[in-house]
Scaffold this active site. Structure first.
Site, PDB file in Angstrom:
ATOM      1  N   ASN A 151       0.715  -1.269   0.084  1.00 16.59           N
ATOM      2  CA  ASN A 151       0.113  -0.052   0.073  1.00 16.59           C
ATOM      3  C   ASN A 151       0.964   1.243   0.076  1.00 16.59           C
ATOM      4  O   ASN A 151       0.367   2.310  -0.356  1.00 16.59           O
ATOM      5  CB  ASN A 151      -1.141   0.030   0.948  1.00 16.59           C
ATOM      6  CG  ASN A 151      -0.173   0.050   2.640  1.00 16.59           C
ATOM      7  OD1 ASN A 151       0.568  -0.603   2.743  1.00 16.59           O
ATOM      8  ND2 ASN A 151      -0.825   0.491   3.465  1.00 16.59           N
ATOM      9  N   GLU A 249       3.625  -5.219  12.486  1.00 15.80           N
ATOM     10  CA  GLU A 249       2.891  -3.985  12.256  1.00 15.80           C
ATOM     11  C   GLU A 249       1.578  -4.637  11.342  1.00 15.80           C
ATOM     12  O   GLU A 249       1.827  -4.576   9.866  1.00 15.80           O
ATOM     13  CB  GLU A 249       3.251  -2.788  11.775  1.00 15.80           C
ATOM     14  CG  GLU A 249       2.743  -1.358  11.906  1.00 15.80           C
ATOM     15  CD  GLU A 249       1.843  -1.200  10.837  1.00 15.80           C
ATOM     16  OE1 GLU A 249       0.401  -1.209  11.430  1.00 15.80           O
ATOM     17  OE2 GLU A 249       1.892  -0.824   9.824  1.00 15.80           O
ATOM     18  N   CYS A 283      -3.191   1.319   6.595  1.00 20.76           N
ATOM     19  CA  CYS A 283      -3.655   0.735   7.704  1.00 20.76           C
ATOM     20  C   CYS A 283      -4.246   1.580   8.781  1.00 20.76           C
ATOM     21  O   CYS A 283      -5.076   1.263   9.651  1.00 20.76           O
ATOM     22  CB  CYS A 283      -2.513  -0.133   8.383  1.00 20.76           C
ATOM     23  SG  CYS A 283      -0.866   0.920   8.859  1.00 20.76           S
ATOM     24  N   GLU A 464       7.806   1.071  16.259  1.00 19.06           N
ATOM     25  CA  GLU A 464       8.645   1.611  15.516  1.00 19.06           C
ATOM     26  C   GLU A 464       8.942   3.110  15.716  1.00 19.06           C
ATOM     27  O   GLU A 464       7.871   3.768  15.940  1.00 19.06           O
ATOM     28  CB  GLU A 464       8.293   1.313  14.065  1.00 19.06           C
ATOM     29  CG  GLU A 464       8.331  -0.132  13.712  1.00 19.06           C
ATOM     30  CD  GLU A 464       8.100  -0.648  12.282  1.00 19.06           C
ATOM     31  OE1 GLU A 464       8.659  -0.954  11.551  1.00 19.06           O
ATOM     32  OE2 GLU A 464       6.871  -0.114  11.867  1.00 19.06           O
TER      33      GLU A 464
END
Length: 483
Positions: A151, A249, A283, A464
């Site tokens: 994405n 993630e 996301c 992160e």
């Protein structure tokens, strides 16, 4: 039509493979790139290359590592327009978006971690009674396996790659087979910048072949994965056999909570952006909007009006707001949720199923879909519990604070949320109780790489960002020296 031939990048050289995967341009539905169909053999070569390069790279002064990473950033900035065009063509996103966000963010990721590694992140203490000094040092872990999604291809790849190599690790990366082109072209810049062979390796192909081989390889002690929850379970199972360090993630079912005192103009515009940016294929996109009942009818009217004005079009058209979805399969999946809404007798207020989509001949073979707003949907519906990852949002009313907190938290995901109210005390209370990794208050997608990013529940493991990424890509050792 000329088809771009992508090759694996191993030990500083481009290596052809025997079999390939067709990569389709989302806006036309035509094959535009040929991607290596890699497997165990190619991954083995890449890991061996990275392993051989690790000793020299990990011993390279961090100032030199920083210089080389910054050199890649400079070269990428020089070729920004070319990379933006490739990213748009490969993923279906608006060229304008790739030009203003994706590629600049990839450049920033490289520069940020090139700078971060220069700062002393170690600590020390003095034990006076024992006459000793304790101090810590951070060692790079070894060969880092990086698996990035389709994405935000270069954006998210560099978010992993930059801290990994800055910390002194070598890398074997596997980008998505659907969006491999900018990663392939980035390899040219690593060579041009003068990176030692083997520090960065790219192996392209399917997750169940190349990805599985990388995750299960005994000489890869660390895996960073961004993608779907189902795939992540397979990654977790494979990695657990070797006690690898894992950063996952994953997906989200992100909510916006709109109280009756929200600043409505800003709230509407930001919720449109958070619901439909990049075709909803982020996301962090909002897919559930809870609006306090007193405001609900007015909000819904304005939100639908604004959604209807969004232009679906060719990614290279400056008037377009919505580009093409990543693939025909994904398009059918997203449209399947709208059909599900009709079967459940929910109200589809705008979108493909109510407006139709009159495509020109130029666009009719591409993977386009109108942004869709659904209401009168139950919290238990799959529309409200599953990640759709497309331009579909559900808007529902709520009555009070406790009720909406419980409803937002009811899903298995916990990535992010937005809260809209001018009551600071309410912002504080609600933000503390939402089970997510990030809460944006009266805004969306305002990011600071100094701060941790990640999810809870089935939205992931680990964080992160500046400190968290450096911690993940290193092992900390304590040394006690008695004087």
């Amino acid at each position: 039509m000329i088809v771009l031939e992508v090759e694996n990048f191993i030990n500083g050289k481009f290596v052809p493979t025997e079999s390939h995967i067709d990569s389709y341009e989302p806006s036309t539905g035509e094959v535009w790139a040929s991607i290596p169909d890699s497997g165990e053999k190619e991954v083995e070569l890449a890991v061996a290359s990275a392993k051989a390069a690790f000793k020299g790279w990990s011993a390279t002064p961090r100032e030199e590592r920083s210089r080389l990473i910054n050199k890649v950033a400079d070269l990428l900035e020089k070729d920004l327009e070319k990379f933006a065009e490739m990213e748009s063509r490969d993923q279906g996103k608006l060229l304008r978006l790739a030009r203003l966000i994706d590629i600049p963010r990839a450049i920033y990721n490289l520069r940020f971690f090139a700078s971060a590694i220069l700062h002393d992140l170690n600590s020390s203490t003095v034990l006076e009674k024992a006459g000793a000094i304790n101090y810590t040092i951070k060692h790079p872990v070894g060969v880092a396996g990086l698996i990035s999604p389709w994405n935000l291809p270069l954006y998210l790849l560099t978010f992993k790659l930059a801290p990994a190599i800055a910390a002194g690790n070598t890398v074997v990366a596997k980008p998505s087979e659907m969006t491999s082109v900018t990663a392939y072209k980035l390899c040219e810049l690593f060579n041009e910048a003068g990176f030692p062979p083997g520090v960065v390796n790219m192996v392209f192909g399917f997750g169940h072949k190349a990805g599985e081989a990388l995750v299960s390889h005994a000489d890869v002690p660390l895996i960073s994965f961004t993608g779907g929850t189902v795939t992540a379970e397979k990654v977790r199972m494979s990695a657990s056999k070797h006690c690898k360090k894992l950063s996952l993630e994953l997906g989200g079912k992100n909510a916006a909570v709109v109280f009756k005192d929200a600043e409505l103009d800003k709230c509407i515009s930001q919720c449109i952006k958070s619901s439909f940016m990049n075709q909803g294929e982020i996301c962090l996109c909002t897919s559930r909007i809870f609006v306090q009942r007193q405001l609900f009818p007015h909000f819904l009217e304005l939100f639908v009006q604004a959604t209807r004005k969004l232009t679906v079009g060719n990614p290279y058209d400056d008037t377009a707001i919505i580009g093409a979805l990543i693939s025909k399969q994904h398009l059918n999946k997203v449209k399947g949720y709208v059909k599900m809404a009709e079967k459940e007798e929910a109200d589809v207020l705008c979108g493909d199923m109510s407006d139709g989509l009159n495509l020109t001949d130029e666009k009719k073979n591409g993977y386009f879909m109108r942004p869709t707003v659904i209401t009168n949907v139950r919290d238990e519906s799959r529309l409200m519990t599953e990640e759709i990852f497309g331009p579909v949002v559900c808007v529902v009313p709520f009555d009070d604070e406790d009720e909406v907190i419980e409803r937002v938290n009811k899903v298995k995901y916990g990535l992010c949320a937005t809260v809209w109210t001018q009551d600071v005390s309410r912002l504080h209370r609600v933000s503390h109780q939402l089970q997510v990794g990030t809460v944006w208050a009266n805004c969306w997608l305002v990011r600071d790489l100094n701060l941790p990013f990640g999810g809870v529940k089935e939205s992931g493991v680990g964080r992160e960002g500046l400190k968290d990424s450096i911690d993940f890509y290193t092992e900390e050792k304590t040394i006690c020296l008695q004087l």
